[in-house]
Design a protein around this motif. Structure first.
Motif, PDB file in Angstrom:
ATOM      1  N   UNK A 142      21.185 -63.748  38.345  1.00  0.00           N
ATOM      2  CA  UNK A 142      21.084 -62.687  39.339  1.00  0.00           C
ATOM      3  C   UNK A 142      21.369 -61.324  38.712  1.00  0.00           C
ATOM      4  N   UNK A 143      22.401 -61.248  37.909  1.00  0.00           N
ATOM      5  CA  UNK A 143      22.749 -59.981  37.262  1.00  0.00           C
ATOM      6  C   UNK A 143      21.676 -59.560  36.257  1.00  0.00           C
ATOM      7  N   UNK A 144      21.199 -60.495  35.445  1.00  0.00           N
ATOM      8  CA  UNK A 144      20.222 -60.166  34.403  1.00  0.00           C
ATOM      9  C   UNK A 144      18.848 -59.825  34.974  1.00  0.00           C
ATOM     10  N   UNK A 145      18.394 -60.594  35.947  1.00  0.00           N
ATOM     11  CA  UNK A 145      17.022 -60.434  36.444  1.00  0.00           C
ATOM     12  C   UNK A 145      16.903 -59.444  37.595  1.00  0.00           C
ATOM     13  N   UNK A 146      17.999 -59.164  38.274  1.00  0.00           N
ATOM     14  CA  UNK A 146      17.892 -58.317  39.454  1.00  0.00           C
ATOM     15  C   UNK A 146      18.793 -57.094  39.369  1.00  0.00           C
ATOM     16  N   UNK A 147      20.079 -57.281  39.373  1.00  0.00           N
ATOM     17  CA  UNK A 147      21.014 -56.160  39.486  1.00  0.00           C
ATOM     18  C   UNK A 147      20.884 -55.163  38.340  1.00  0.00           C
ATOM     19  N   UNK A 148      20.801 -55.643  37.124  1.00  0.00           N
ATOM     20  CA  UNK A 148      20.730 -54.756  35.963  1.00  0.00           C
ATOM     21  C   UNK A 148      19.352 -54.109  35.791  1.00  0.00           C
ATOM     22  N   UNK A 149      18.376 -54.536  36.587  1.00  0.00           N
ATOM     23  CA  UNK A 149      17.014 -54.024  36.442  1.00  0.00           C
ATOM     24  C   UNK A 149      16.633 -53.001  37.512  1.00  0.00           C
ATOM     25  N   UNK A 150      17.528 -52.735  38.453  1.00  0.00           N
ATOM     26  CA  UNK A 150      17.190 -51.852  39.565  1.00  0.00           C
ATOM     27  C   UNK A 150      18.209 -50.732  39.730  1.00  0.00           C
ATOM     28  N   UNK A 151      17.732 -49.668  40.292  1.00  0.00           N
ATOM     29  CA  UNK A 151      18.597 -48.574  40.730  1.00  0.00           C
ATOM     30  C   UNK A 151      18.551 -48.601  42.257  1.00  0.00           C
TER      31      UNK A 151
END
Length: 65
Positions: A12-21
């Motif tokens: 979740x952190x790698x694919x979503x949270x760290x990829x969005x503002x």
């Protein structure tokens, strides 16, 4: 079970949270819902033979006993 939960959180952190503002918490929640839908219905998973979690469960519950 703990290892599986940790893996989901890392994904979740790698694919979503760290990829969005995110503009605000409402935006974050909306994007999280879309990601969870993608993760469960579109993204193939190696651990379940290249199926999505939705496909895997669908096969499981439609299996003749």
């Amino acid at each position: 079970m703990n290892g599986k939960a940790e893996r989901v959180i890392r994904t979740l952190m790698e694919m979503w949270h760290n990829q969005h503002i995110f503009s605000d918490s409402k935006d974050r929640k909306q994007k999280l819902k879309r990601f969870i839908n993608f993760y469960n219905t579109v993204k193939p998973h190696k651990a379940i033979f290249g199926k999505t979690p939705y496909e895997f469960l669908e096969d499981y519950f439609n299996h003749e006993v």
